[in-house]
Write an enzyme that holds these catalytic residues in place. Structure first.
Site, mmCIF file in Angstrom:
data_model
loop_
_atom_site.group_PDB
_atom_site.id
_atom_site.type_symbol
_atom_site.label_atom_id
_atom_site.label_comp_id
_atom_site.label_asym_id
_atom_site.label_seq_id
_atom_site.Cartn_x
_atom_site.Cartn_y
_atom_site.Cartn_z
ATOM 1 N N ARG A 1 1.285 2.825 15.196
ATOM 2 C CA ARG A 1 0.468 1.829 14.509
ATOM 3 C C ARG A 1 -0.065 0.909 15.592
ATOM 4 O O ARG A 1 -0.826 1.334 16.430
ATOM 5 C CB ARG A 1 1.314 1.110 13.442
ATOM 6 C CG ARG A 1 0.510 0.286 12.476
ATOM 7 C CD ARG A 1 1.367 -0.376 11.388
ATOM 8 N NE ARG A 1 2.310 -1.367 11.916
ATOM 9 C CZ ARG A 1 3.056 -2.169 11.151
ATOM 10 N NH1 ARG A 1 2.986 -2.094 9.824
ATOM 11 N NH2 ARG A 1 3.868 -3.046 11.698
ATOM 12 N N MET B 1 -4.090 -7.266 -18.316
ATOM 13 C CA MET B 1 -4.420 -8.185 -17.221
ATOM 14 C C MET B 1 -3.615 -9.481 -17.295
ATOM 15 O O MET B 1 -3.103 -9.959 -16.284
ATOM 16 C CB MET B 1 -5.924 -8.499 -17.246
ATOM 17 C CG MET B 1 -6.385 -9.320 -16.061
ATOM 18 S SD MET B 1 -8.115 -9.795 -16.176
ATOM 19 C CE MET B 1 -8.928 -8.219 -15.991
ATOM 20 N N TYR C 1 -3.180 -1.009 -24.770
ATOM 21 C CA TYR C 1 -4.281 -0.165 -24.308
ATOM 22 C C TYR C 1 -3.844 1.284 -24.173
ATOM 23 O O TYR C 1 -2.750 1.564 -23.666
ATOM 24 C CB TYR C 1 -4.760 -0.632 -22.927
ATOM 25 C CG TYR C 1 -5.604 -1.876 -22.947
ATOM 26 C CD1 TYR C 1 -6.822 -1.913 -23.611
ATOM 27 C CD2 TYR C 1 -5.190 -3.011 -22.256
ATOM 28 C CE1 TYR C 1 -7.608 -3.059 -23.588
ATOM 29 C CE2 TYR C 1 -5.965 -4.160 -22.227
ATOM 30 C CZ TYR C 1 -7.178 -4.176 -22.896
ATOM 31 O OH TYR C 1 -7.949 -5.304 -22.870
ATOM 32 N N LYS D 1 4.744 -14.254 7.739
ATOM 33 C CA LYS D 1 3.406 -13.716 7.473
ATOM 34 C C LYS D 1 3.184 -13.573 5.959
ATOM 35 O O LYS D 1 4.152 -13.656 5.185
ATOM 36 C CB LYS D 1 3.253 -12.356 8.165
ATOM 37 C CG LYS D 1 4.214 -11.286 7.651
ATOM 38 C CD LYS D 1 4.174 -10.030 8.522
ATOM 39 C CE LYS D 1 5.135 -8.977 8.009
ATOM 40 N NZ LYS D 1 5.230 -7.828 8.931
HETATM 41 C C1 PLP Z 1 6.592 -7.569 9.151
HETATM 42 C C2 PLP Z 1 7.153 -7.385 10.499
HETATM 43 C C3 PLP Z 1 8.477 -7.752 10.777
HETATM 44 C C4 PLP Z 1 9.443 -8.167 9.683
HETATM 45 O O1 PLP Z 1 9.825 -7.001 9.002
HETATM 46 P P1 PLP Z 1 10.904 -6.999 7.812
HETATM 47 O O2 PLP Z 1 11.105 -5.567 7.506
HETATM 48 O O3 PLP Z 1 10.255 -7.734 6.695
HETATM 49 O O4 PLP Z 1 12.104 -7.694 8.303
HETATM 50 C C5 PLP Z 1 8.917 -7.680 12.076
HETATM 51 N N1 PLP Z 1 8.108 -7.216 13.067
HETATM 52 C C6 PLP Z 1 6.832 -6.821 12.830
HETATM 53 C C7 PLP Z 1 6.008 -6.307 13.953
HETATM 54 C C8 PLP Z 1 6.326 -6.867 11.540
HETATM 55 O O5 PLP Z 1 5.082 -6.455 11.301
#
Ligand code: PLP
Length: 375
Positions: free
Chosen positions: A145, A320, A267, A42
Site C-alpha cells: 500500500r 434512510m 421496502y 485519524k
Molecule cells: C490506521 C493506522 C494505524 C492504527 O491501526 P489500528 O488497527 O486501528 O490500531 C496504525 N498505523 C497506520 C499506518 C495506520 O494507517
C-alpha cells in the site's frame, strides 16, 4: 432574553473519553516502559471526535498523534494548543501532497513520507527554511500500500545527506494481518522491518498498530501506534474485544404498531411476520451510518437491539431515516422509549458482524445527526 431551542435529536451517541484514556493505558501496560504509546486519531478519532480524544490522551501523557489528512491534523493541533499541549507531535499518515509543505509547517505537522519524490520535496523545503523539519519515513514491508519499497529504502539509506535533510525522526511500517496472530505475513514483515531499521540506526522505529502490540514485544520497537484499541474495537478478528467499550448508541421509538400475521415489513417486502407482531419504529437509518446490511429478511435474520431485558430483532429493510424492531415480547414498549443499538447488551463486534463489516467501519460511519454525549 429569548432562549434558543435546539432541535431534538432522537438518537443518542454516548462517547466515553475516559474509556479511550483507559484503553491507551491498557496498551501501555503491554509494552516496556521505554516504548512510546502514540494515539491514532485519524478519521475524527474513528468517528468519536479526534481533537477531544487527542486532548484527553495528552493530559494522560501522550505526546505523539497520527492523523490521515492535513485537515485533521490542523483540527487536532488547534485543540492541543488551546489545551496547552504545545509540544505534541502530529504525523500525517497520508503523506505529502505536492504544494502542501507550507501548510504542514505552519501547523507543526510532520508528514509520513512514502516515496522518494515526497522525501526529496520535503528535504528541499527544509533546505529553503534553513532547517530540516520533522517527518516519518514509511517503508512497505508486505502490505503493498503506502511506503517505499525495500529497494527504495536501501537506496535512501545510501544517501545520508538526503536522510539528514529530510528531518526524519521516525521510520515505520504497517502490518497487513496483525489481527490474525498466526498469519505468516506477520513474521515476514517483522524480519523485513528489522533489516530496514538497521539501515537507519539513529532514527526511532515503529511497526505495531493495535493488534501488532498484542503480537508481542518484538513487534513494539520504539513507538506503537494503536487506533482501534483506543476506541474499544476487537484486537483479534472475530473475537470479543478485551478493551473497554467507548461508544453507546440508543434510538428513540417514534411509534409502536401492530402488524398482522402474514404481512410484510418495509421496502422490498423482504420480511414477512410469522405471528401477529408489535413493531417499534426507531429514528435511525442508513443515513446515520447504521448500514443497510444489518436489515432483516425472510432469508436471513438481521441485527438486533435491546430493550428492557429483551433482544429486539431488526425487521425488514433498514431505510434512510428509520428502522423497525420487533417488540412483541416486550410488554409496555412505548413511544419515547430508547432502544439500545450499541451498548452493554449489544457489543460493537456484534453490530459489525450483523452489518457484514468490521468495528472500524461501524465507528467511522457513526452519523452526524446524533445527539453526542460525552461521559
Ligand atoms: C490506521 C493506522 C494505524 C492504527 O491501526 P489500528 O488497527 O486501528 O490500531 C496504525 N498505523 C497506520 C499506518 C495506520 O494507517
Amino acid at each position: 432574553m429569548t432562549e434558543t431551542l435546539s432541535p431534538p435529536r432522537p438518537t443518542r451517541l454516548t462517547i466515553s473519553t475516559e474509556a479511550i484514556v483507559a484503553n491507551r493505558r491498557a496498551v501501555a501496560a503491554k509494552c516496556a516502559a521505554s516504548v512510546e504509546v502514540a494515539g491514532v486519531v485519524k478519521a475524527d478519532g474513528y468517528g468519536t471526535g479526534g481533537p477531544q480524544a487527542a486532548v484527553a490522551m495528552a493530559a494522560d501523557g501522550a505526546r505523539t498523534f497520527f492523523v490521515a489528512h492535513v485537515g485533521e491534523g490542523i483540527d487536532v493541533r488547534a485543540a492541543l494548543t488551546a489545551a496547552g499541549w504545545t509540544q505534541a507531535r502530529i504525523f500525517v499518515l497520508n503523506g505529502l501532497l505536492p504544494g502542501t509543505e507550507e501548510t504542514l509547517a505552519a501547523h507543526g505537522l510532520a508528514p509520513v513520507l512514502g516515496s522518494l519524490p515526497e522525501i526529496e520535496d520535503w528535504a528541499a523545503f527544509g533546505r529553503d527554511q534553513d532547517l530540516p523539519l520533522p517527518c516519518a519515513i514509511h517503508v512497505d514491508t508486505g502490505m503493498n500500500r503506502h511506503g517505499l519499497s525495500l529497494e527504495e529504502a536501501r537506496a535512501l539509506a545510501a544517501r545520508p545527506d538526503l536522510v539528514a535533510a529530510s528531518g526524519a525522526d521516525l521510520v515505520m511500517s504497517h502490518l497487513a494481518c496483525a489481527d490474525e496472530p498466526k498469519h505468516p505475513l506477520n513474521a515476514l514483515q517483522l524480519a523485513r522491518f528489522k533489516s530496514i531499521r538497521g539501515l537507519f540506526p539513529d532514527i526511532s522505529a515503529s511497526l505495531a498498530n493495535s493488534a501488532g502490540v498484542f503480537l508481542g514485544p518484538e513487534y513494539h520497537f520504539d513507538l506503537v501506534r494503536p487506533g482501534i484499541a483506543l476506541y474499544g474495537g476487537a484486537i483479534v478478528s472475530g473475537q470479543p474485544s478485551p478493551m473497554r467499550p467507548v461508544v453507546g448508541l440508543e434510538a428513540t421509538i417514534l411509534q409502536v404498531r401492530d402488524v398482522p400475521h402474514g404481512e410484510s415489513v418495509g421496502y422490498g417486502a423482504r420480511q414477512t411476520v410469522r405471528r401477529t407482531s408489535r413493531l417499534a419504529v426507531l429514528s435511525v437509518g442508513y443515513a446515520d451510518g447504521f448500514h443497510r446490511t444489518a436489515s432483516g429478511a425472510d432469508s436471513a435474520p438481521g441485527g438486533s437491539g435491546h430493550l428492557a431485558g429483551h433482544r429486539v430483532p431488526i425487521v425488514g429493510r433498514i431505510s434512510m431515516d428509520l428502522l423497525m424492531v420487533d417488540v412483541t415480547d416486550v410488554p409496555g414498549a412505548a413511544r419515547g422509549d430508547r432502544v439500545e443499538l450499541i451498548g452493554p447488551h449489544v457489543s460493537l463486534q456484534e453490530v459489525a458482524k450483523a452489518m457484514g463489516t468490521i468495528d472500524y467501519e461501524v465507528l467511522t460511519s457513526l452519523g452526524r445527526r446524533y445527539q453526542r454525549v460525552r461521559v
